[in-house]
Design a protein around this motif. Structure first.
Motif, mmCIF file in Angstrom:
data_model
loop_
_atom_site.group_PDB
_atom_site.id
_atom_site.type_symbol
_atom_site.label_atom_id
_atom_site.label_comp_id
_atom_site.label_asym_id
_atom_site.label_seq_id
_atom_site.Cartn_x
_atom_site.Cartn_y
_atom_site.Cartn_z
ATOM 1 N N ASN A 1 -8.852 16.303 4.036
ATOM 2 C CA ASN A 1 -8.018 17.342 3.354
ATOM 3 C C ASN A 1 -8.643 17.569 1.909
ATOM 4 N N GLU A 2 -9.346 16.745 1.095
ATOM 5 C CA GLU A 2 -9.440 16.923 -0.158
ATOM 6 C C GLU A 2 -10.726 17.875 0.080
ATOM 7 N N ALA A 3 -11.618 17.721 1.042
ATOM 8 C CA ALA A 3 -12.810 18.886 1.061
ATOM 9 C C ALA A 3 -12.274 20.111 1.567
ATOM 10 N N PHE A 4 -11.108 20.081 2.560
ATOM 11 C CA PHE A 4 -10.634 21.119 2.735
ATOM 12 C C PHE A 4 -10.282 22.188 1.744
ATOM 13 N N MET A 5 -9.308 21.157 0.737
ATOM 14 C CA MET A 5 -8.806 22.003 -0.505
ATOM 15 C C MET A 5 -10.060 22.549 -1.362
ATOM 16 N N ALA A 6 -11.034 21.620 -1.540
ATOM 17 C CA ALA A 6 -12.021 21.861 -2.320
ATOM 18 C C ALA A 6 -12.824 23.287 -1.897
ATOM 19 N N ARG B 1 0.863 -1.359 0.151
ATOM 20 C CA ARG B 1 0.102 -0.077 0.239
ATOM 21 C C ARG B 1 0.929 1.265 -0.083
ATOM 22 N N THR B 2 2.201 0.967 -0.055
ATOM 23 C CA THR B 2 2.864 2.256 -0.087
ATOM 24 C C THR B 2 3.652 2.463 -1.510
ATOM 25 N N VAL B 3 3.399 1.452 -2.493
ATOM 26 C CA VAL B 3 4.235 1.565 -3.759
ATOM 27 C C VAL B 3 3.072 1.019 -4.757
ATOM 28 N N PRO B 4 3.001 1.352 -5.921
ATOM 29 C CA PRO B 4 3.882 2.724 -6.391
ATOM 30 C C PRO B 4 2.919 4.035 -5.957
ATOM 31 N N VAL B 5 1.525 3.796 -5.701
ATOM 32 C CA VAL B 5 0.847 4.786 -5.007
ATOM 33 C C VAL B 5 0.159 4.550 -3.710
ATOM 34 N N VAL B 6 0.281 5.506 -3.078
ATOM 35 C CA VAL B 6 -0.110 5.033 -1.358
ATOM 36 C C VAL B 6 -1.642 4.867 -1.533
ATOM 37 N N SER B 7 -2.038 3.737 -0.999
ATOM 38 C CA SER B 7 -3.382 3.445 -0.753
ATOM 39 C C SER B 7 -3.690 3.019 0.590
ATOM 40 N N THR B 8 -5.171 3.265 0.811
ATOM 41 C CA THR B 8 -5.685 3.159 2.163
ATOM 42 C C THR B 8 -6.873 2.187 2.183
ATOM 43 N N SER B 9 -6.573 1.250 1.125
ATOM 44 C CA SER B 9 -7.511 -0.038 0.944
ATOM 45 C C SER B 9 -7.430 -0.866 2.196
ATOM 46 N N LEU C 1 -3.643 -7.505 15.360
ATOM 47 C CA LEU C 1 -2.719 -6.485 14.682
ATOM 48 C C LEU C 1 -3.366 -5.819 13.539
ATOM 49 N N GLY C 2 -3.782 -6.966 12.421
ATOM 50 C CA GLY C 2 -4.292 -6.533 11.451
ATOM 51 C C GLY C 2 -5.462 -5.539 11.264
ATOM 52 N N HIS C 3 -6.330 -5.829 12.223
ATOM 53 C CA HIS C 3 -7.660 -4.955 12.405
ATOM 54 C C HIS C 3 -7.081 -3.461 12.906
ATOM 55 N N ALA C 4 -6.057 -3.553 13.641
ATOM 56 C CA ALA C 4 -5.808 -2.373 14.010
ATOM 57 C C ALA C 4 -5.029 -1.426 12.908
ATOM 58 N N PHE C 5 -4.391 -2.278 12.080
ATOM 59 C CA PHE C 5 -3.888 -1.470 10.775
ATOM 60 C C PHE C 5 -4.908 -0.927 10.037
ATOM 61 N N ASN C 6 -5.945 -1.729 10.020
ATOM 62 C CA ASN C 6 -6.979 -1.324 8.992
ATOM 63 C C ASN C 6 -7.778 -0.303 9.713
ATOM 64 N N ASP C 7 -7.982 -0.291 11.196
ATOM 65 C CA ASP C 7 -8.283 1.034 11.883
ATOM 66 C C ASP C 7 -7.613 2.466 11.545
ATOM 67 N N LEU C 8 -6.286 2.221 11.294
ATOM 68 C CA LEU C 8 -5.325 3.304 10.886
ATOM 69 C C LEU C 8 -5.483 3.580 9.436
ATOM 70 N N LEU C 9 -5.522 2.664 8.611
ATOM 71 C CA LEU C 9 -5.859 3.055 7.209
ATOM 72 C C LEU C 9 -7.210 3.828 6.920
ATOM 73 N N SER C 10 -8.373 3.287 7.861
ATOM 74 C CA SER C 10 -9.645 3.929 7.637
ATOM 75 C C SER C 10 -9.436 5.511 8.448
ATOM 76 N N ALA C 11 -8.675 5.646 9.387
ATOM 77 C CA ALA C 11 -8.424 6.965 9.892
ATOM 78 C C ALA C 11 -7.747 7.947 8.810
ATOM 79 N N LEU C 12 -6.601 7.371 8.265
ATOM 80 C CA LEU C 12 -6.154 7.970 7.278
ATOM 81 C C LEU C 12 -6.983 8.249 5.908
ATOM 82 N N ASP C 13 -7.637 7.452 5.741
ATOM 83 C CA ASP C 13 -8.543 7.709 4.590
ATOM 84 C C ASP C 13 -9.593 8.729 4.930
ATOM 85 N N THR C 14 -9.995 8.768 6.108
ATOM 86 C CA THR C 14 -11.118 10.016 6.614
ATOM 87 C C THR C 14 -10.237 11.109 6.493
ATOM 88 N N LYS C 15 -9.077 11.089 6.998
ATOM 89 C CA LYS C 15 -8.311 12.431 6.987
ATOM 90 C C LYS C 15 -7.844 13.133 5.690
#
Length: 480
Positions: A260-265, A221-229, A242-256
């Motif tokens: 950020n996209e909404a903020f820029m828009a 999920r870091t190459v070639p394009v960062v993904s939050t899937s 631990l895997g579920h914890a990573f998914n929680d982190l990815l969900s938080a990053l996706d929300t963030k």
């Protein structure tokens, strides 16, 4: 130096667990052999002290004190077997002995002594009567208990009948049998080691394989394009957690990222109008380079207003961005919220724009840790929002509720529709009839309150007004 891998450490732990009992047996058993010399010396020294007690005809309590200090069993009797003193200072078996002998009871001198001959018939006593003193050490209970005896013949100047002092001590030999079988134990350990290595390899593979899969999934999920899937998680063990914890982190990053996209828009939308005005002026000048005084004044006003609006938008967005990031560089100190709110309410009371509004304040002493300037922005935005919707009155209340400082700002306006309540704190959301406001005020209130560890909510009833409630962590010990 590179640390050992988890697989290597697992194998090492397995090997250590297998060999520790063997190593413990080899290192501990030789020390038990040295106990005999120590017990003999102790018995002789303590018996010498007992001779003095015999000669002064001390009571049994004195013998008991000596026996406890030496951890021995002392008995004094006459040649015909009459017992004159009996003091047992032997302690209880230690936890180590209880564990090593379990489930069988720990062999003790008190338990073995009744199986031995009477005192007057023991070899040490007979030898002491003939030679003055005698000592012997021997094993009992199939070598599990080591006993040392020492006897001393004492002549008394004031009495014709001599006395015999008999002292005993013991030591359990919990590892002697194991030490005797150390060769067989070593061979068995080598066999167990082979099995343990196989199990260790399987266990290390079982532990490291899911971790390796999780590592690869994260790296993908870091190459070639960062993904939050989300990562596919299998099972319900600790690695799955631990895997579920990573998914929680990815969900938080996706929300963030979405925020950020909404903020820029939103920012692009806000600066679009002033940029368009500036562009129109530049195109107008390109078409008609000649500029008279009236046109120059009009174009200058457009540029001035557009640049001022552009500057205001950028500054507001920067402030909101800092607030939403938690004010990492803000200086925080003790802030008297009641005094801060009082000053703000007084400033609104004297503002000519709100002469028709009555401002009512009820406050109690309350202190928080925070940035005074940013807390002032929170209260000022709430009071300004209430004043813009109020019909006749704005009520402000500050109080301490347990561990929180609560600020309530109420108005008697038209209230907020139920469908609009979830959107009240969104950027650029506004329902002002006069078209005023930027729609960033309440968004700033939410961001600054969260940056101070607090929370904010709104209660409203259509036709009766709204109440905004801000809760901030109280500074313990300084608020009442």
């Amino acid at each position: 130096m590179r640390p050992l891998s988890l697989r290597t450490r697992t194998l090492l732990v397995v090997c250590v667990v297998v060999f520790v009992p063997v190593l413990f047996t080899w290192l501990t058993s030789p020390f038990e052999e040295a106990i005999e010399h120590s017990m003999r010396r102790s018995l002789k020294a303590c018996t010498q002290d007992a001779i003095q007690l015999v000669r002064v005809q001390s009571p049994n309590s004195r013998y008991q004190e000596l026996a406890e200090s030496c951890s021995i069993w002392i008995r004094v009797f006459s040649p015909d077997g009459t017992l004159e003193a009996d003091a047992n200072g032997l302690g209880e078996p230690s936890w180590r002995e209880r564990i090593l002998f379990a489930p069988d009871p720990v062999p003790t001198l008190i338990g073995v002594d009744p199986e031995l001959p009477p005192l007057s018939e023991r070899s040490t006593v007979k030898t002491a009567e003939a030679r003055g003193q005698a000592g012997i050490c021997h094993l009992h209970q199939n070598g599990r208990l080591f006993i040392c005896e020492y006897a001393r013949h004492v002549e008394l100047a004031t009495q014709s009948t001599p006395r015999i002092i008999h002292a005993q001590s013991s030591s359990s030999r919990s590892l002697s049998n194991l030490y005797a079988e150390r060769g067989a134990i070593m061979r068995l350990s080598l066999l167990v080691m082979l099995v343990a290595i196989v199990l260790g390899i399987w266990l290390s593979w079982r532990l490291t394989k899911p971790l390796g899969l999780l590592r690869d999934a994260v790296r993908e999920r870091t190459v070639p394009v960062v993904s939050t899937s989300r990562i596919e998680v299998v099972g319900d063990d600790e690695v799955a957690e631990l895997g579920h914890a990573f998914n929680d982190l990815l969900s938080a990053l996706d929300t963030k990222n979405q925020a950020n996209e909404a903020f820029m828009a939103d920012m692009a939308h806000e600066i679009k109008n002033p940029v368009a005005a500036i562009r129109a002026v530049s195109e107008s000048l390109e078409r008609r380079p000649e500029v008279d005084a009236e046109r120059a004044e009009r174009l200058a006003k457009i540029l001035k207003d557009s640049s001022a609006r552009l500057d205001a938008v950028v500054n507001r967005f920067l402030e909101l961005a800092r607030a939403e990031s938690g004010l990492p560089r803000a200086d925080k100190s003790e802030v008297r919220v009641d005094e801060l709110v009082k000053n703000i309410v007084e400033s609104f009371s004297t503002d000519e724009r709100y002469t028709a509004i009555e401002f009512d304040l009820a406050s109690f002493k309350a202190t928080v840790l925070g940035s005074a300037a940013h807390l002032e922005t929170v209260v000022r935005n709430l009071v300004a929002n209430a004043a813009s919707f109020a019909k006749t009155a704005v009520r402000v209340r500050v109080e301490r509720r347990e561990d929180w400082v609560v600020i309530e700002v109420s108005d008697d306006g038209k209230g907020i529709a139920e469908d609009d309540l979830p959107r009240v704190f969104d950027r650029f959301f506004t329902r002002r009839d006069d078209g005023g406001g930027t729609g960033l005020g309440l968004a700033m209130v939410l961001a600054l309150t969260r940056a101070h560890g607090g929370k904010v909510r709104v209660e409203s009833e259509v036709g009766k007004g709204s109440t905004f409630i801000v809760e901030l962590p109280a500074l313990t010990g300084l608020s009442s």
